[in-house]
Design an enzyme around this catalytic site. Structure first.
Site, PDB file in Angstrom:
ATOM      1  N   SER A 140     153.462 -46.064  25.641  1.00 31.30           N
ATOM      2  CA  SER A 140     152.279 -46.354  26.469  1.00 31.30           C
ATOM      3  C   SER A 140     152.168 -45.368  27.612  1.00 31.30           C
ATOM      4  O   SER A 140     151.091 -45.187  28.166  1.00 31.30           O
ATOM      5  CB  SER A 140     152.393 -47.736  27.106  1.00 31.30           C
ATOM      6  OG  SER A 140     152.527 -48.720  26.145  1.00 31.30           O
TER       7      SER A 140
ATOM      8  N   HIS B  20     149.156 -45.036  19.465  1.00 35.26           N
ATOM      9  CA  HIS B  20     149.289 -46.072  20.503  1.00 35.26           C
ATOM     10  C   HIS B  20     148.462 -47.304  20.162  1.00 35.26           C
ATOM     11  O   HIS B  20     147.236 -47.307  20.308  1.00 35.26           O
ATOM     12  CB  HIS B  20     148.861 -45.488  21.866  1.00 35.26           C
ATOM     13  CG  HIS B  20     149.064 -46.430  23.007  1.00 35.26           C
ATOM     14  ND1 HIS B  20     148.222 -46.490  24.095  1.00 35.26           N
ATOM     15  CD2 HIS B  20     150.020 -47.365  23.232  1.00 35.26           C
ATOM     16  CE1 HIS B  20     148.650 -47.412  24.933  1.00 35.26           C
ATOM     17  NE2 HIS B  20     149.736 -47.951  24.430  1.00 35.26           N
TER      18      HIS B  20
ATOM     19  N   GLU C  44     144.978 -45.395  20.027  1.00 37.59           N
ATOM     20  CA  GLU C  44     144.798 -44.078  20.635  1.00 37.59           C
ATOM     21  C   GLU C  44     145.697 -43.097  19.879  1.00 37.59           C
ATOM     22  O   GLU C  44     146.923 -43.282  19.848  1.00 37.59           O
ATOM     23  CB  GLU C  44     145.169 -44.103  22.119  1.00 37.59           C
ATOM     24  CG  GLU C  44     144.203 -44.909  22.972  1.00 37.59           C
ATOM     25  CD  GLU C  44     144.604 -44.984  24.443  1.00 37.59           C
ATOM     26  OE1 GLU C  44     143.712 -45.098  25.288  1.00 37.59           O
ATOM     27  OE2 GLU C  44     145.820 -44.943  24.745  1.00 37.59           O
TER      28      GLU C  44
ATOM     29  N   ASN D 249     144.641 -46.879  29.681  1.00 39.71           N
ATOM     30  CA  ASN D 249     145.444 -47.239  30.852  1.00 39.71           C
ATOM     31  C   ASN D 249     145.053 -46.433  32.079  1.00 39.71           C
ATOM     32  O   ASN D 249     145.259 -46.864  33.206  1.00 39.71           O
ATOM     33  CB  ASN D 249     146.933 -47.092  30.560  1.00 39.71           C
ATOM     34  CG  ASN D 249     147.475 -48.332  29.876  1.00 39.71           C
ATOM     35  OD1 ASN D 249     146.914 -49.419  30.017  1.00 39.71           O
ATOM     36  ND2 ASN D 249     148.541 -48.177  29.122  1.00 39.71           N
TER      37      ASN D 249
HETATM   38  N1  LIG Z   1     154.426 -54.583  24.787  1.00 42.50           N
HETATM   39  C1  LIG Z   1     153.251 -54.008  24.904  1.00 42.50           C
HETATM   40  O1  LIG Z   1     152.259 -54.599  25.357  1.00 42.50           O
HETATM   41  C2  LIG Z   1     153.091 -52.587  24.455  1.00 42.50           C
HETATM   42  C3  LIG Z   1     151.806 -52.120  24.126  1.00 42.50           C
HETATM   43  C4  LIG Z   1     151.663 -50.811  23.652  1.00 42.50           C
HETATM   44  C5  LIG Z   1     152.782 -49.997  23.557  1.00 42.50           C
HETATM   45  N2  LIG Z   1     154.028 -50.482  23.894  1.00 42.50           N
HETATM   46  C6  LIG Z   1     155.181 -49.576  23.706  1.00 42.50           C
HETATM   47  O2  LIG Z   1     155.822 -49.915  22.484  1.00 42.50           O
HETATM   48  C7  LIG Z   1     157.225 -49.692  22.594  1.00 42.50           C
HETATM   49  C8  LIG Z   1     157.995 -50.960  22.270  1.00 42.50           C
HETATM   50  O3  LIG Z   1     157.572 -51.994  23.116  1.00 42.50           O
HETATM   51  P1  LIG Z   1     157.869 -53.532  22.791  1.00 42.50           P
HETATM   52  O4  LIG Z   1     157.082 -54.320  23.777  1.00 42.50           O
HETATM   53  O5  LIG Z   1     157.710 -53.798  21.344  1.00 42.50           O
HETATM   54  O6  LIG Z   1     159.424 -53.609  23.172  1.00 42.50           O
HETATM   55  P2  LIG Z   1     160.508 -54.668  22.693  1.00 42.50           P
HETATM   56  O7  LIG Z   1     161.530 -54.690  23.755  1.00 42.50           O
HETATM   57  O8  LIG Z   1     159.852 -55.946  22.285  1.00 42.50           O
HETATM   58  O9  LIG Z   1     161.127 -54.012  21.364  1.00 42.50           O
HETATM   59  C9  LIG Z   1     161.872 -52.831  21.374  1.00 42.50           C
HETATM   60  C10 LIG Z   1     162.834 -52.900  20.183  1.00 42.50           C
HETATM   61  O10 LIG Z   1     163.415 -51.609  20.016  1.00 42.50           O
HETATM   62  C11 LIG Z   1     164.801 -51.778  19.735  1.00 42.50           C
HETATM   63  N3  LIG Z   1     165.457 -50.540  20.136  1.00 42.50           N
HETATM   64  C12 LIG Z   1     165.714 -50.098  21.384  1.00 42.50           C
HETATM   65  N4  LIG Z   1     166.282 -48.885  21.347  1.00 42.50           N
HETATM   66  C13 LIG Z   1     166.358 -48.533  20.034  1.00 42.50           C
HETATM   67  C14 LIG Z   1     166.802 -47.370  19.349  1.00 42.50           C
HETATM   68  N5  LIG Z   1     167.307 -46.333  20.004  1.00 42.50           N
HETATM   69  N6  LIG Z   1     166.717 -47.348  17.997  1.00 42.50           N
HETATM   70  C15 LIG Z   1     166.227 -48.402  17.313  1.00 42.50           C
HETATM   71  N7  LIG Z   1     165.790 -49.533  17.910  1.00 42.50           N
HETATM   72  C16 LIG Z   1     165.832 -49.588  19.262  1.00 42.50           C
HETATM   73  C17 LIG Z   1     165.214 -52.979  20.521  1.00 42.50           C
HETATM   74  O11 LIG Z   1     166.392 -53.566  19.967  1.00 42.50           O
HETATM   75  C18 LIG Z   1     163.977 -53.873  20.378  1.00 42.50           C
HETATM   76  O12 LIG Z   1     164.064 -54.722  19.265  1.00 42.50           O
HETATM   77  C19 LIG Z   1     157.460 -49.125  23.983  1.00 42.50           C
HETATM   78  O13 LIG Z   1     157.410 -47.739  23.914  1.00 42.50           O
HETATM   79  C20 LIG Z   1     156.265 -49.666  24.760  1.00 42.50           C
HETATM   80  O14 LIG Z   1     155.951 -48.888  25.874  1.00 42.50           O
HETATM   81  C21 LIG Z   1     154.204 -51.754  24.310  1.00 42.50           C
END
Ligand SMILES: NC(=O)c1ccc[n+]([C@@H]2O[C@H](COP(=O)([O-])OP(=O)(O)OC[C@H]3O[C@@H](n4cnc5c(N)ncnc54)[C@H](O)[C@@H]3O)[C@@H](O)[C@H]2O)c1
Length: 514
Positions: free
Chosen positions: A124, A145, A157, A195
């Protein structure tokens, strides 16, 4: 243009958290075999089982057939080792939001997947340019994204960094479209499109609150009922969470080298410091306890109902009030514009009612010598809105301002009186949204059409900010910004060069080449 990846192409998703699981579901429902990997043992298998239940529930609701749900669930394969991702044509990473972790993952993936496999990131806030740097083939790294929840929200995106190959971005764009999403292209700049361009929605509301223009419930009601936004800014911040919203604002502010456009608000920092994070902590701007009373929205008491009002000149967007007055039995006498209000004005019982131009009512009243002045905030649709905001010049005597309020109430709208702030609420917010959008377009972040589409699909705005400025009139928007800049003396309100140019030529902001 390269086509979408074929349905038999294998998609890998790394990170089986909220976003990764959602992306896996989208790709599997689109017919791809999906390899799901997470660094935490068992997490991918847990996510696969949860997705199978989600798909079953969707089938039970009739959203897809039972067979389609089972087949999609069966296409998602949890894999324990990263090496197992070798057959993937596209890998989308949704791991922790950390530059070093994501770079490390991409470096490992480079030696596992085929040379022509695409490496997508769901980041993000990190730079796609920086994520790709140092790789053997940085051209295949692209932002993909999704918005949360990924299976529900249509926007994707497609973010290109400095090294991203245009064919890679085009393939991902076409693939997202084939998955039923609404993709837009964006350049890798802080906040990408949504954003970044949504910041003023929160920032102007927080400024208004800091100036004590009105309470949060009243400002939210104005933004919903006059602005046409699905949620008010304060209820939306409570939903997103102040920790998340403040962190995004702060990171964009830092990324733009402390540009005052993006400066965060002390009010939000206080909420974070207090642990008042919004719905998730039970308290934010609102009290979210089960039995908490919804705060009252302030409304002006009934003013005198006029028999006749005089409309001088063209009221612009507010002209749609005239049929409402007539339908309510008020006689509307339409006359030529008066010198003090070339943009139109309503005269009622010795008082004036004009659409805001970004000045305070007090300063405009003094400038034109019309002391009994009420200013009207902009509304998305004056023909239908149920509420409007007004401000009253400090020089206006109390009976005179009740007559303008009474006139608006006669048209069938509730009236929220704000303190005499510059540009009121909807007008200054929409002007600043358009300003940011215009800057993003002229800096090559997105095309006007993609930008407007992203804001409607990503954050549900009733109109794209550029098309919205066109509807208001770009010249009017330019004047509002100029008056805000003069009033506050802050660089924050500087006019986007594209708005300044379009205001001169009259060419539209939306859909036009820059
Ligand atoms: N949550 C949101 O609203 C949102 C929206 C758009 C984008 N994002 C982006 O998406 C990504 C994930 O966000 P999320 O909310 O799903 O997070 P989350 O914490 O729910 O999930 C992340 C997962 O990645 C795993 N993980 C961490 N490091 C790892 C690695 N090196 N190799 C393999 N697995 C690994 C963790 O165990 C976890 O299960 C981030 O980059 C975040 O910025 C989040």
């Amino acid at each position: 243009m390269p086509p979408a990846l074929p349905q038999d192409a294998v998609v890998a998703v790394v990170g089986a958290g909220a976003m990764g699981a959602g992306i896996a579901q989208v790709a599997a429902q689109a017919g791809h075999r999906v390899l799901l990997h997470d660094a935490r043992a068992g997490a991918a298998a847990d996510a696969q089982r949860a997705l199978a239940r989600t798909l079953d529930a969707l089938a039970a609701k009739g959203k897809l057939t039972q067979d389609a749900a089972r087949a999609a669930a069966a296409r998602i394969e949890p894999v324990a080792a990263l090496d197992a991702l070798a057959p993937a044509a596209l890998v989308v990473e949704a791991i922790v939001e950390d530059l070093a972790a994501k770079r490390d993952l991409f470096a490992k993936l480079e030696s596992i997947v085929a040379d022509d496999a695409i490496l997508g990131t769901n980041t993000s806030s990190l730079s796609v340019t920086a994520l790709a740097a140092g790789l053997r083939r940085p051209g295949r790294v692209v932002g993909m994204h999704f918005f949360n929840p990924a299976p529900v929200l249509p926007l994707v995106e497609v973010v290109s960094g400095l090294a991203t190959d245009a064919n890679v971005a085009a393939t991902v764009h076409a693939t997202a479209a084939a998955w039923g999403k609404s993709p837009v292209h964006a350049a890798s700049t802080p906040g990408f499109i949504v954003n970044r361009c949504a910041r003023p929605f929160y920032a102007e509301a927080l400024r208004l609150l800091a100036e004590r223009a009105a309470d949060v419930a009243t400002l939210d009601a104005v933004m919903r009922d006059a602005g046409g936004f699905r949620m008010g800014p304060f209820e939306l911040m409570d939903l997103v969470g102040h920790d998340v919203n403040f962190a995004v604002t702060s990171s964009i502010y830092a990324a733009y080298f402390d540009d005052p456009r993006f400066r965060p608000s002390m009010i939000q920092r206080e909420l974070v410091d207090a642990g008042y994070l919004g719905r998730k902590s039970g308290r934010g701007f609102y009290d979210h306890a089960k039995d908490a009373a919804r705060p009252r929205v302030a409304e002006e008491p009934a003013g005198p109902r006029p028999d006749t009002i005089v409309v001088h000149g063209d009221l612009g967007p507010a002209a749609a009030l005239v049929p409402r007055w007539r339908a309510a039995g008020v006689t509307v006498d339409e006359q030529d514009a008066v010198a003090a209000f070339p943009d139109g004005v309503v005269a009622v019982a010795g008082a004036w009612l004009a659409l805001s131009d970004g000045r305070t009512a007090t300063s405009r009243a003094a400038a034109v010598g019309a002391h009994r002045l009420t200013l009207l905030d902009y509304a998305l649709d004056f023909a239908k809105c149920s509420r409007v905001a007004v401000s009253v010049a400090d020089t206006c005597d109390a009976p005179a301002c009740t007559t303008t309020v009474g006139a608006l109430q006669a048209a069938g709208v509730a009236v929220a009186r704000l303190d005499d702030v510059a540009g009121l609420a909807v007008l200054r917010t929409v002007a600043m949204l358009a300003n940011e959008a215009a800057d993003a377009v002229s800096q090559g972040v997105a095309s006007p059409a993609d930008l407007d589409d992203a804001m409607q699909k990503g954050v549900n705005y009733p109109r794209g900010p550029l098309a919205w400025a066109d509807a208001i009139g770009v010249g009017r928007v330019r004047d509002v910004l100029a008056n805000l800049a003069a009033h506050y003396g802050e660089d924050r309100y500087r006019i986007a060069p594209l708005i300044a140019r379009r205001a001169i030529t009259g060419q539209p902001l939306a859909g036009a080449a820059r």
